[in-house]
Write a protein that holds these residues in place. Structure first.
Motif, short mmCIF file in Angstrom:
data_model
loop_
_atom_site.label_atom_id
_atom_site.label_comp_id
_atom_site.label_asym_id
_atom_site.label_seq_id
_atom_site.Cartn_x
_atom_site.Cartn_y
_atom_site.Cartn_z
N GLU A 237 -2.94 -9.05 -0.55
CA GLU A 237 -3.20 -7.74 -1.17
C GLU A 237 -2.21 -6.69 -0.67
N MET A 238 -1.89 -6.74 0.64
CA MET A 238 -0.93 -5.78 1.18
C MET A 238 0.45 -6.01 0.57
N LEU A 239 0.83 -7.27 0.39
CA LEU A 239 2.12 -7.57 -0.23
C LEU A 239 2.13 -7.14 -1.70
N TYR B 258 -3.12 -2.10 7.49
CA TYR B 258 -2.21 -1.20 6.79
C TYR B 258 -0.87 -1.86 6.55
N ILE B 259 -0.16 -1.33 5.56
CA ILE B 259 1.25 -1.62 5.36
C ILE B 259 1.93 -0.28 5.14
N ILE B 260 2.98 -0.02 5.92
CA ILE B 260 3.71 1.23 5.83
C ILE B 260 5.05 0.94 5.17
N LEU C 152 3.22 -3.65 9.29
CA LEU C 152 2.14 -4.33 8.57
C LEU C 152 1.20 -4.87 9.64
N PHE C 153 -0.06 -4.52 9.54
CA PHE C 153 -1.02 -4.97 10.55
C PHE C 153 -2.38 -5.15 9.91
N ILE D 212 1.59 4.71 2.82
CA ILE D 212 0.83 3.71 3.57
C ILE D 212 -0.31 3.19 2.69
N GLY D 213 -0.40 1.88 2.61
CA GLY D 213 -1.52 1.25 1.96
C GLY D 213 -2.49 0.79 3.04
N VAL D 214 -3.77 1.04 2.84
CA VAL D 214 -4.77 0.69 3.85
C VAL D 214 -5.86 -0.18 3.25
#
Length: 159
Positions: free
Chosen positions: A107-109, A70-72, A91-92, A58-60
């Motif tokens: 950034e999440m991508l 986050y992105i899981i 992704l939220f 998970i990226g936060v």
């Protein structure tokens, strides 16, 4: 409350657990998914696996005590090929951060892309076609990844 200060994208840690679970509840509310025991148990299992790096990461965005997004990503076997693929499980980003000059969605991508590169795996991202901002998200994906190489459909008999 979200500040005007730039938040940092990072890999989730054990200490993020409570903050992530609170954010997941917001995500479920936004999607209109009831927080039944089964749904919460699934989320708990997914986050526990991610924080233990058990085929999931998970990226936060944000500090430990106040995760804002986050992105899981989870490794799964892709059908007949048997190839491992890194797939997005969620992704939220809090609404207050969505129209942001800091471009947190990008950034999440980028986190997902770098994780896939590090693992040398294909990356599969999901687009919910029932979401109001799906076209904006599709444009963001195209800018960051080019044209899609795979499209799948999920049919919901309830719709």
């Amino acid at each position: 409350m979200v500040s005007n200060e730039r938040l940092v994208m990072r890999t989730g840690q054990q200490e993020d657990f409570h903050s992530i679970m609170m954010l997941i509840k917001d995500h479920l509310d936004e999607l209109g998914i009831p927080k039944t025991d089964n749904v919460l148990r699934y989320c708990l299992n997914l986050i526990t696996r991610a924080l233990n790096y058990d085929h999931t990461v998970i990226g936060v965005i944000g500090p430990i005590d106040n995760v804002q997004g986050y992105i899981i990503l989870s490794i799964f076997e892709d059908g007949p090929s048997g190839e491992d693929i890194l797939g997005e499980c969620g992704l939220f980003l809090k609404k207050e951060l969505r129209p942001s000059p800091f471009k947190y969605q990008k950034e999440m991508l980028s986190f997902a892309k770098s994780t896939a590169k590090e693992l040398n795996m294909k990356l599969r991202l999901n687009v919910d076609l029932n979401r109001p901002r799906k076209n904006a998200y599709l444009r963001l994906l195209k800018r960051n990844f080019g044209d899609p190489t795979h499209i799948s459909y999920t049919w919901d008999p309830a719709l």
